[in-house]
Design an enzyme around this catalytic site. Structure first.
Site, PDB file in Angstrom:
ATOM      1  N   LYS A 111       0.368  -1.186  -0.130  1.00  0.00           N
ATOM      2  CA  LYS A 111      -0.242   0.097  -0.219  1.00  0.00           C
ATOM      3  C   LYS A 111       0.866   1.536  -0.348  1.00  0.00           C
ATOM      4  O   LYS A 111       0.186   2.233  -0.540  1.00  0.00           O
ATOM      5  CB  LYS A 111      -0.716  -0.136   1.159  1.00  0.00           C
ATOM      6  CG  LYS A 111      -2.145  -1.469   1.011  1.00  0.00           C
ATOM      7  CD  LYS A 111      -3.438  -0.751   1.637  1.00  0.00           C
ATOM      8  CE  LYS A 111      -4.239  -1.369   1.185  1.00  0.00           C
ATOM      9  NZ  LYS A 111      -6.132  -1.496   1.206  1.00  0.00           N
ATOM     10  N   LYS A 192      -4.676  -8.788  -6.083  1.00  0.00           N
ATOM     11  CA  LYS A 192      -5.637  -9.667  -5.268  1.00  0.00           C
ATOM     12  C   LYS A 192      -6.859  -8.773  -5.372  1.00  0.00           C
ATOM     13  O   LYS A 192      -6.836  -6.856  -5.618  1.00  0.00           O
ATOM     14  CB  LYS A 192      -5.838  -9.498  -3.902  1.00  0.00           C
ATOM     15  CG  LYS A 192      -5.510  -8.392  -3.010  1.00  0.00           C
ATOM     16  CD  LYS A 192      -5.704  -9.023  -1.643  1.00  0.00           C
ATOM     17  CE  LYS A 192      -6.473  -7.749  -1.118  1.00  0.00           C
ATOM     18  NZ  LYS A 192      -7.282  -7.003   0.230  1.00  0.00           N
ATOM     19  N   LYS A 195     -11.578  -3.485  -2.950  1.00  0.00           N
ATOM     20  CA  LYS A 195     -12.059  -2.482  -3.223  1.00  0.00           C
ATOM     21  C   LYS A 195     -11.787  -1.076  -3.251  1.00  0.00           C
ATOM     22  O   LYS A 195     -12.406  -0.129  -3.812  1.00  0.00           O
ATOM     23  CB  LYS A 195     -12.232  -2.759  -1.255  1.00  0.00           C
ATOM     24  CG  LYS A 195     -13.413  -3.664  -0.647  1.00  0.00           C
ATOM     25  CD  LYS A 195     -14.070  -2.529   0.177  1.00  0.00           C
ATOM     26  CE  LYS A 195     -14.424  -3.333   1.483  1.00  0.00           C
ATOM     27  NZ  LYS A 195     -13.151  -3.469   2.551  1.00  0.00           N
TER      28      LYS A 195
HETATM   29  P1  ATP Z   1      -8.659  -2.608   0.619  1.00  0.00           P
HETATM   30  O1  ATP Z   1      -8.612  -3.415  -0.870  1.00  0.00           O
HETATM   31  O2  ATP Z   1      -9.856  -1.478   0.846  1.00  0.00           O
HETATM   32  O3  ATP Z   1      -7.508  -3.196   1.307  1.00  0.00           O
HETATM   33  P2  ATP Z   1     -10.029  -5.461   0.999  1.00  0.00           P
HETATM   34  O4  ATP Z   1     -10.912  -5.786  -0.295  1.00  0.00           O
HETATM   35  O5  ATP Z   1      -8.747  -6.206   0.398  1.00  0.00           O
HETATM   36  O6  ATP Z   1      -9.739  -3.646   1.588  1.00  0.00           O
HETATM   37  P3  ATP Z   1     -11.191  -5.572   3.434  1.00  0.00           P
HETATM   38  O7  ATP Z   1     -11.875  -5.416   4.106  1.00  0.00           O
HETATM   39  O8  ATP Z   1      -9.425  -5.202   3.907  1.00  0.00           O
HETATM   40  O9  ATP Z   1     -11.380  -5.515   1.716  1.00  0.00           O
HETATM   41  O10 ATP Z   1     -11.014  -6.745   4.153  1.00  0.00           O
HETATM   42  C1  ATP Z   1     -11.909  -8.094   4.157  1.00  0.00           C
HETATM   43  C2  ATP Z   1     -11.986  -9.241   3.966  1.00  0.00           C
HETATM   44  O11 ATP Z   1     -11.661  -9.371   3.247  1.00  0.00           O
HETATM   45  C3  ATP Z   1     -10.852  -9.809   4.549  1.00  0.00           C
HETATM   46  O12 ATP Z   1     -10.452 -10.894   5.773  1.00  0.00           O
HETATM   47  C4  ATP Z   1      -9.827  -9.587   3.566  1.00  0.00           C
HETATM   48  O13 ATP Z   1      -8.903 -10.327   4.083  1.00  0.00           O
HETATM   49  C5  ATP Z   1     -10.992 -10.634   2.617  1.00  0.00           C
HETATM   50  N1  ATP Z   1     -10.464 -10.023   1.586  1.00  0.00           N
HETATM   51  C6  ATP Z   1     -10.030  -8.604   0.896  1.00  0.00           C
HETATM   52  N2  ATP Z   1      -9.253  -9.399  -0.396  1.00  0.00           N
HETATM   53  C7  ATP Z   1      -9.491 -10.270  -0.998  1.00  0.00           C
HETATM   54  C8  ATP Z   1      -9.815 -11.351  -1.743  1.00  0.00           C
HETATM   55  N3  ATP Z   1      -9.190 -10.581  -2.596  1.00  0.00           N
HETATM   56  N4  ATP Z   1      -9.791 -12.642  -1.639  1.00  0.00           N
HETATM   57  C9  ATP Z   1     -10.103 -12.895  -0.393  1.00  0.00           C
HETATM   58  N5  ATP Z   1     -10.124 -12.352   0.395  1.00  0.00           N
HETATM   59  C10 ATP Z   1     -10.795 -11.091   0.588  1.00  0.00           C
END
Ligand code: ATP
Ligand code: LTN
Length: 326
Positions: A111, A192, A195
């Site tokens: 990040k 990955k 969000k």
């Molecule tokens: P950001 O992109 O803003 O960091 P994020 O999409 O990673 O957000 P989080 O709120 O950080 O989402 O994560 C919520 C949950 O979703 C966590 O348990 C994380 O491990 C899971 N998660 C996030 N992205 C993935 C993915 N691509 N595949 C599987 N699990 C995911």
């Protein structure tokens, strides 16, 4: 009964990776554990935020969590900043974590490489996450694969605190699902699905209409060898579609490949499975979104329940570390 805790950031729209990697486990665990789930708004502050948007996303994420299947009567669902113990305990965690440990966190490296502004909070973020988890005497933390390193650090912090100051915290474990633990971006299958990344075509939002899901899956990056086979190294795009199809239909990725010969058929089957999985979630979400007052009410109940546990744990930690009571 074992205690489960997990959190999700209100940092953008909830996507398929969140659902398959984490939220489905959150829902299932309600049947066999005491579950505590948190909308981690303080974590969202690590990147610059529009205040009105943050407030709106906190509310709508809560509605999405209920739509996905969290039942506020069976779990504790609350907003992190409503329980001040999280910020306070985070300081104790920051002083227990080593600088070198925080510097090794790959989420910070990724990040901070991408961010224009790198806040101090982005660096100490895992200490706040450790506070979230340890305040609830948590045994299990359901998360996607990307969070394993943070849970390992939480364990190390808990063990160090306990050995320095006496038994204070339960040492938790990560619970990562066998399928869907790492859903990749459809356009850049080496990253990955995320969000907050700006990749609208690579990410499937839980609120995407069927036509949008179909279009995104159809345009997903594959490769030129034409064989439907699960091989993450050699075929990241095809393997990602197989993982999604498998997770959406209760199978492993290799099993999902059986009987599918062409990329077009794989994409059609994947799109259909995702659309069917999202249909009931979207219907429930739209009902809940009509009643924000009810959402605020349930969050207030959740915060009271959470604070009861968190304040007792923080009191124990404050005492054991040597802060004077008043
Ligand atoms: P950001 O992109 O803003 O960091 P994020 O999409 O990673 O957000 P989080 O709120 O950080 O989402 O994560 C919520 C949950 O979703 C966590 O348990 C994380 O491990 C899971 N998660 C996030 N992205 C993935 C993915 N691509 N595949 C599987 N699990 C995911
Ligand atoms: N860091 C996590 C979100 C998060 C979390 C938590 C997950 C914050 N606190 C406690 C599990 C337990 C993320 O970036 N996905």
């Amino acid at each position: 009964m074992s205690r489960v805790f997990s959190g999700i950031k209100p940092s953008g729209s909830v996507h398929l990776g969140n659902l398959l990697g984490a939220l489905r486990n959150w829902v299932d665990l309600q049947d066999r554990a005491e579950t505590v789930y948190c909308v981690v708004d303080l974590h969202a502050l690590t990147a610059p935020q529009d205040p009105a948007e943050l407030r709106a996303s906190t509310l709508s994420l809560t509605q999405m969590l209920v739509a996905v299947g969290l039942d506020p009567d069976r779990c504790t669902l609350f907003v992190q900043s409503h329980v001040h113990e999280h910020s306070e305990c985070a300081w104790l965690m920051e002083c227990t974590a080593a600088f070198g440990e925080l510097r090794r966190m790959t989420q910070f490296k990724d990040k901070s490489d991408q961010a224009g502004f790198v806040s101090g909070g982005l660096f100490t973020y895992p200490a706040l996450q450790a506070a979230d988890i340890l305040l609830y005497d948590t045994d299990e933390v359901p998360v996607g694969e990307d969070q394993r390193q943070h849970i390992e650090l939480t364990r190390d912090i808990a063990e160090r605190f306990n050995s320095r100051y006496g038994d204070t915290f339960v040492v938790p474990e990560a619970v990562v699902p066998p399928a869907g633990a790492r859903v990749m971006d459809l356009q850049q299958p080496d990253n990955k699905m995320s969000k907050s990344e700006d990749s609208p075509q690579g990410s499937i939002s839980l609120l995407d209409e069927p036509a949008a899901v179909e279009k995104k899956v159809k345009r997903a990056v594959t490769d030129s060898d034409g064989e439907v086979r699960y091989d993450v190294e050699a075929k990241p795009g095809v393997s990602n579609l197989l993982s999604i199809l498998g997770a959406a239909t209760g199978r492993g990725p290799a099993e999902a490949a059986e009987g599918i010969e062409r990329y077009g058929d794989l994409k059609a089957a994947t799109a259909e499975a995702v659309i069917e999985m999202l249909r009931p979630i979207q219907a429930r979400y739209h009902d809940l979104a009509d009643d924000p007052a009810e959402t605020s009410r349930l969050l207030a109940v959740g915060a009271d329940k959470a604070a009861e546990v968190a304040s007792a744990t923080l009191e124990r930690a404050r005492h054991n570390i040597g802060l004077l009571g008043r």
